[in-house]
Design a protein around this motif. Structure first.
Motif, PDB file in Angstrom:
ATOM      1  N   GLU A  54      48.009 -80.947   5.497  1.00 38.64           N
ATOM      2  CA  GLU A  54      47.016 -80.623   4.337  1.00 38.64           C
ATOM      3  C   GLU A  54      47.161 -81.430   3.276  1.00 38.64           C
ATOM      4  O   GLU A  54      47.841 -81.350   2.307  1.00 38.64           O
TER       5      GLU A  54
ATOM      6  N   THR B 112      44.070 -82.116   6.997  1.00 37.01           N
ATOM      7  CA  THR B 112      42.994 -81.197   6.383  1.00 37.01           C
ATOM      8  C   THR B 112      42.796 -80.847   4.924  1.00 37.01           C
ATOM      9  O   THR B 112      43.866 -81.691   4.195  1.00 37.01           O
TER      10      THR B 112
ATOM     11  N   THR C 233      37.724 -79.574   5.041  1.00 34.00           N
ATOM     12  CA  THR C 233      38.423 -80.106   6.284  1.00 34.00           C
ATOM     13  C   THR C 233      37.138 -80.560   6.944  1.00 34.00           C
ATOM     14  O   THR C 233      36.066 -79.800   7.052  1.00 34.00           O
TER      15      THR C 233
END
Ligand code: AMP
Ligand code: ZN
Ligand code: FE
Ligand code: FE
Length: 283
Positions: free
Chosen positions: A218, A244, A263
């Motif tokens: 992430e 993401t 994303t």
């Protein structure tokens, strides 16, 4: 035409968010999202209510944010699209929820022992699901001891290593990646460079997780500065990991808005392609 807006990390009142799962779905649609993942801490309890409340046009990616430890550091692993009934993973999540109850009760005991007007009963009422520090923080706000929830995350109160802070059980991150995979799911390392929250892991730990089957990092998160996000993208490129972005929305408990980070559609498609534990839901 702009592409679909995909936010892969949010919390409801099934853990420490303030919106019920249903209200969160409505808020996601109102925020213009096309896809939202529900990733409550150590629980899948909100999944069915969220799915039942899906507004037309919104797709739900079921998930959870798992409390883990890696290289001696507390980290969060996002699991998506796993089978919630898979016994080993379900048992691990249940163990962590239980440990959170004992730990929150101990924090309340420590506070009460110093004469602070915080009761376990109140914390239990505030927490509708998985209990976390934000619920204790809310009780501190109500008692007039801190100005806001963020104010409680200070070493004078329940911030990591703080005066009334108590640790809790965490799953080894490599084990978590494998457990989620065994339950048919895929994993993403949540906010790996959120240094404001405490120490972060070095690249070697991420490499080890990648070797264990981690799918992504992430990179875009409110707690990352642009430099950390760029570094994570480079690392992901080197390790063959997906990247993401997500809001980590918690409702009124935290300032970040739904869709604050997004994303890419091809990344979501790849996560869905690799997962077999459960399906996304749409109304
Ligand atoms: P716990 O998992 O019970 O230790 O609590 C951690 C939770 O507290 C995470 O969901 C964070 O989003 C939240 N949290 C951590 N730091 C802060 C902060 N400074 N202000 C508000 N919430 C925070
Ligand atoms: Zn949280
Ligand atoms: Fe997190
Ligand atoms: Fe989170």
């Amino acid at each position: 035409m702009p592409g679909p807006r995909i936010d892969l990390h949010t919390h409801s009142s099934a853990s420490d968010g303030t919106d019920s799962p249903g209200a969160l779905m409505a808020a996601a649609a109102a925020a213009g999202l096309d896809v939202v993942a529900l990733t409550d801490h150590d629980t899948t309890a909100g999944w069915s209510a969220a799915a039942a409340a899906l507004p037309p046009g919104l797709t739900l990616v079921p998930g959870a944010e798992i409390s883990c430890t890696a290289g001696g550091t507390s980290v969060h692993v996002l699991g998506y699209l796993f089978d919630p009934a898979e016994p080993e993973l379900a048992a691990a999540l249940a163990r962590m929820r239980e440990s959170r109850v004992g730990r929150a009760a101990r924090m309340v005991d420590l506070l009460a022992a110093d004469g602070h007007q915080v009761t376990w009963e109140r914390v239990r009422t505030i927490a509708a699901g998985t209990v976390g520090r934000p619920h204790v923080a809310q009780a501190l706000v109500e008692a007039g001891l801190v100005r806001d929830v963020a104010g409680a995350f200070d070493r004078r109160w329940i911030g990591a290593g703080g005066r009334y802070w108590v640790g809790r059980e965490e799953l080894d991150a490599v084990a978590a990646v494998r457990l989620v995979a065994a339950a048919g799911g895929v994993t993403v390392f949540a906010h790996p460079r959120a240094s404001r929250r405490g120490p972060t892991v070095d690249d070697g730990v991420i490499e080890e997780l990648a070797a264990a089957g981690l799918a992504g990092l992430e990179a875009d998160h409110v707690d990352h500065d642009p430099e950390s996000s760029a570094g994570l993208r480079r690392l992901a490129g080197r390790l063959g990991l997906l990247v993401t972005g997500s809001s980590d929305y918690h409702g009124t408990g935290k300032e970040v808005r739904l869709g604050a980070h997004l994303t890419a559609p091809d990344v979501l498609a790849e996560l869905v392609r690799r997962a077999s534990g459960c399906a996304v839901s749409a109304a």
